[in-house]
Design a protein around this motif. Structure first.
Motif: not given
Length: 437
Positions: A246-254
């Motif tokens: 549930x960390x999709x925003x951070x995962x996408x940023x990386x």
């Protein structure tokens, strides 16, 4: 601040009796605890002592005696005796409790099924994940940027040089060791006691990964997932981790930063003619003769930027510095460029047996930046992403010419380590490569 010794004892008692089930309590009270230690423990290293105690879920007789011995030297006899008693009581409590061999992260919770990269089919995991564990150093490094606060333990304690770049909370977590390699030291008991809901193995895909994942999950009872953490698959893996945690925003940023890195390298590499591709020796260790050779996962960056590995081994190994070479063979291979890890012979190359090599004569030898991790590998994880920018521009400045490596390093450290790297710090990292005198 702790005002008297009674408060100190009370806090320390709470610390020791909460070790088995509340890292949150430790986080919330660590400042006061450190203040107490500063006031009443004399000159011994209070932070080191705190970490030592916090990382122990139970204490052996020898460990207790060691702690008591240290405290008797630095504290009053009454205070030392009181704390020693608290430690002993905590040890008895831990012994009575035993290891949590009956822990089942799937019991009584909603679950989902996922398919990892191991090739073994579907794996059942909790639908909501808040506690995770890494399989080793590579996984610890990949998980830290996206979910450091979910980690219930790490592979090994960070060194004093690494500490400033990492979340402070990581310093107080228990250590589990790792699955693979010459440092294969996985502590099953500590792992189970920490009660992760999922165990992540991230890195290169070994031939035995399918059976390895099944074996670890069978032994621990903890769902175990493998995802490809090599450079070309790292972005996809971060997107998957983002969804699972549930960390999709951070995962996408990386993922986007990694994809930008790969695209930049592939575009520039395509511009380099075969006759212009330089050969690179990637040396590690005190002698520099333990090398990361061609086709090793440790040397992925060399291929990606459009260079050649100077060492073609008879047998491929993914162990860091896994191929040992002689000086005689180096003179036969005659690399165009030499890169060495910190702690190697970098400063002595012009005065020792390396001095006759073409790369040394032409001043094309460099030291790889190494904090908090080596920018090239060791282990081969997210550190390699910055290594692509560093090595590409260092070796082919006329091709990799549209960015400032200092600015890229600052962006990377903020994104991956949440650390505000100053220009001065970045230039210090680059002192033995870009700004070599």
């Amino acid at each position: 601040m702790c005002k008297d010794r009674a408060q100190f004892l009370l806090l320390y008692g709470r610390l020791l009796t909460n070790l088995l089930n509340s890292r949150e309590w430790i986080r919330n009270n660590k400042n006061c605890l450190n203040s107490c230690l500063n006031n009443y423990s004399g000159s011994f290293n209070n932070v080191q002592f705190m970490r030592y105690i916090i990382q122990k879920r139970s204490f052996t007789g020898k460990t207790i005696q060691k702690i008591i011995k240290i405290m008797r030297k630095k504290l009053s006899k009454k205070l030392a005796a009181a704390i020693a008693l608290l430690i002993s009581l905590t040890t008895i409590m831990a012994g009575c409790g035993g290891s949590n061999s009956d822990y089942d992260p799937l019991e009584g919770v909603e679950t989902q099924t996922v398919t990892d990269d191991s090739g073994r089919g579907e794996v059942e995991i909790p639908a909501e994940i808040t506690k995770i564990a890494p399989s080793g150093a590579t996984a610890t490094m990949m998980l830290t940027p996206i979910a450091w606060d979910m980690l219930v333990g790490i592979s090994a304690s960070p060194s004093s040089e690494q500490e400033k770049y990492l979340p402070e909370e990581l310093l107080y977590l228990p250590t589990f060791g790792q699955f693979y390699g010459s440092k294969s030291t996985l502590n099953m008991e500590s792992l189970i006691e920490a009660e992760p809901q999922v165990l992540f193995d991230l890195g290169d895909k070994k031939a035995s990964v399918k059976s390895d994942m099944r074996s670890i999950q069978h032994q621990t009872g903890i769902p175990t997932l493998f995802y490809d953490g090599t450079l070309k698959h790292m972005a996809e893996t971060y997107r998957t981790l983002g969804k699972l945690l549930n960390r999709e925003e951070k995962g996408e940023e990386l993922a986007r930063f990694i994809e930008q890195t790969i695209k930049m390298a592939e575009t520039n590499s395509a511009k380099i003619k075969d006759k212009d591709r330089v050969s690179i020796l990637y040396g590690t260790g005190a002698t520099g003769l333990a090398v990361n050779a061609n086709a090793s996962s440790q040397a992925q960056v060399i291929d990606l930027i459009g260079a050649k590995n100077a060492i073609i081994p008879d047998e491929i190994t993914n162990k860091g510095g896994g191929t040992i070479v002689s000086m005689e063979s180096l003179y036969e291979d005659e690399p165009d460029v030499i890169i060495l890890t910190k702690g190697g012979p970098f400063k002595e190359l012009k005065e020792n047996e390396w001095s006759g090599l073409k790369a040394v004569k032409e001043d094309r030898y460099y030291e790889i930046p190494g904090d908090p991790y080596c920018w090239m590998s060791s282990p081969p994880s997210v550190n390699m992403v910055l290594g692509v920018w560093w090595l590409g521009q260092l070796v082919y400045p006329e091709v990799y010419n549209d960015y400032d490596i200092v600015e890229v390093a600052q962006e990377y450290y903020k994104l991956f380590w949440d650390y505000d790297l100053s220009k001065e710090e970045a230039k210090e990292f680059l002192a033995n490569s870009y700004f070599k005198k």
